[in-house]
Design an enzyme around this catalytic site. Structure first.
Site, PDB file in Angstrom:
ATOM      1  N   ASN A 248      41.638  41.864  35.596  1.00 56.69           N
ATOM      2  CA  ASN A 248      42.122  42.146  37.078  1.00 56.69           C
ATOM      3  C   ASN A 248      41.997  40.787  37.731  1.00 56.69           C
ATOM      4  O   ASN A 248      41.166  39.967  37.231  1.00 56.69           O
ATOM      5  CB  ASN A 248      41.514  43.267  38.050  1.00 56.69           C
ATOM      6  CG  ASN A 248      40.093  42.912  38.259  1.00 56.69           C
ATOM      7  OD1 ASN A 248      39.681  42.181  38.905  1.00 56.69           O
ATOM      8  ND2 ASN A 248      39.184  43.903  37.630  1.00 56.69           N
ATOM      9  N   ARG A 249      42.471  40.641  38.660  1.00 54.24           N
ATOM     10  CA  ARG A 249      42.913  39.078  39.455  1.00 54.24           C
ATOM     11  C   ARG A 249      41.702  38.819  40.367  1.00 54.24           C
ATOM     12  O   ARG A 249      41.750  37.935  41.022  1.00 54.24           O
ATOM     13  CB  ARG A 249      44.054  39.026  40.057  1.00 54.24           C
ATOM     14  CG  ARG A 249      45.336  39.227  39.076  1.00 54.24           C
ATOM     15  CD  ARG A 249      46.879  38.871  39.473  1.00 54.24           C
ATOM     16  NE  ARG A 249      47.520  39.429  38.652  1.00 54.24           N
ATOM     17  CZ  ARG A 249      48.133  38.943  37.284  1.00 54.24           C
ATOM     18  NH1 ARG A 249      47.219  37.602  36.834  1.00 54.24           N
ATOM     19  NH2 ARG A 249      48.814  39.353  36.515  1.00 54.24           N
TER      20      ARG A 249
END
Lengths: 229, 229
Positions: free
Chosen positions: B39-40
């Site tokens: 995920n970012r």
């Protein structure tokens, strides 16, 4: 390297006047605005190869996913995220004399990628539907008009490397496959060394384990020999 | 910051003698040896918060996934990859006076994670089965013995931030939720600024958009005030 760089600057390298496409790095396939599917390709081998081809005088188009290592200087860098974007960038870069497809492209994307962050569903588990990504290597290999004179694919395998890579070469229709064993125990994925097998119509040629820079130079020399004869 | 650092060095900060756990960064959930779900989260807000708590004199245990930003100095760093590893590391770090759960932990892992690289199945699409990851925030919030005196969760939302985060606070059983809007348009995920809403039993308090370092200091001050009274 200094000699090679000077050669390139003087435009008298063996690949002078040749336009070569190199793809490199992983792709990121979005699941939703915060999650994505990635892979452990650092982009190190692709970047080293682009630099080695540049040093032999080639004009290099370097299409790269979000890699850990920076792109080399003196090449035309096209940054992308997803496999679809990489496919579009490759399309735009053609025609080339040689295509080297070193990127670790995701085979599939999330077809149901969401604009909003996925919430847990009632039973706590998400449902992800996948769709096949464009097969860049296969498509370029099978071009009937304007196919690069030499198409080189890569195969990252974790078992039975030579058999899997030999089958991949036939399935994709490319001229060479550069195969390696990326089992975690080898330390190759993300590491500085590589142990590759070069698969061509002549069979499988196992190279000794060496630095990725050295693999890149040897491969660039082989490409130059194949083109110049 | 110099004053705060000197205060910490002299051990006379308001959090002197307090042991605080901070989780930070994304988790990586393996699909096979080369692919994973990520995920970012850059880990920037968690790292800034750990530094701010350290500056107020706390002993900080910093459990971090593979983040983009380096961990701060002067904290006890425990690096992890997956949610399961993070859960184990949190378990090992207890007991603490305060638990701050800033990591973007994957809700689910790939149950069918493979030792070998996944090959395309007959119809070209993979089948991934998911399993729920341990809910670290919920588990710690519901501890009957040795629960931290203050449990702070984070909520990254892309829509209806206050309602989603208020519901999350009740669902998890934590004391505070620090919520923010991570829609791509805000530039917050991966950026240097943050605009948070602090949710407690008193309701929702919207903070103005400011640097992540400033958010961290303000939150550390609030934690100190809650503990010291």
């Amino acid at each position: 390297e200094i000699v090679a760089a000077i050669g390139a600057a003087l435009k008298d390298g063996p690949l002078n006047g040749k336009r070569i496409l190199v793809t490199s790095g992983p792709t990121h396939e979005p699941i939703d605005p915060v999650r994505y599917i990635a892979n452990r390709s650092s982009g190190a081998q692709g970047a080293a190869l682009a630099a080695a081809l540049r040093d032999l005088g080639a004009e290099v188009v370097f299409v790269t996913g979000p890699a850990d290592v920076p792109p080399p200087s003196g090449v035309d860098v096209v940054p992308v995220q997803s496999a679809q974007q990489m496919s579009d960038a490759v399309e735009a870069a053609l025609p080339v004399d040689v295509g080297v497809f070193a990127a670790a492209v995701a085979d599939w994307r999330v077809a149901s990628a969401s604009d909003k962050k996925l919430k847990k569903s009632r039973d706590g588990l998400p449902t992800l539907a996948f769709a096949e990504n464009p097969d860049i290597l296969k498509r370029v290999s099978h071009m009937t008009q304007g196919r690069p004179g030499l198409v080189v694919g890569f195969a990252a395998e974790t078992d039975d490397v030579i058999n899997h890579a030999t089958a991949k070469r036939l399935r994709k229709g490319c001229d060479w496959i550069v195969a390696n064993d990326v089992s975690p125990a080898t330390g190759i994925m993300g590491g500085s060394e590589n142990a590759v097998v070069l698969i061509s119509e002549d069979g499988a040629e196992e190279w000794p384990r060496m630095g990725k820079t050295q693999v890149a130079r040897q491969l660039a020399d082989r490409i130059a020999a194949a083109l110049v004869g």
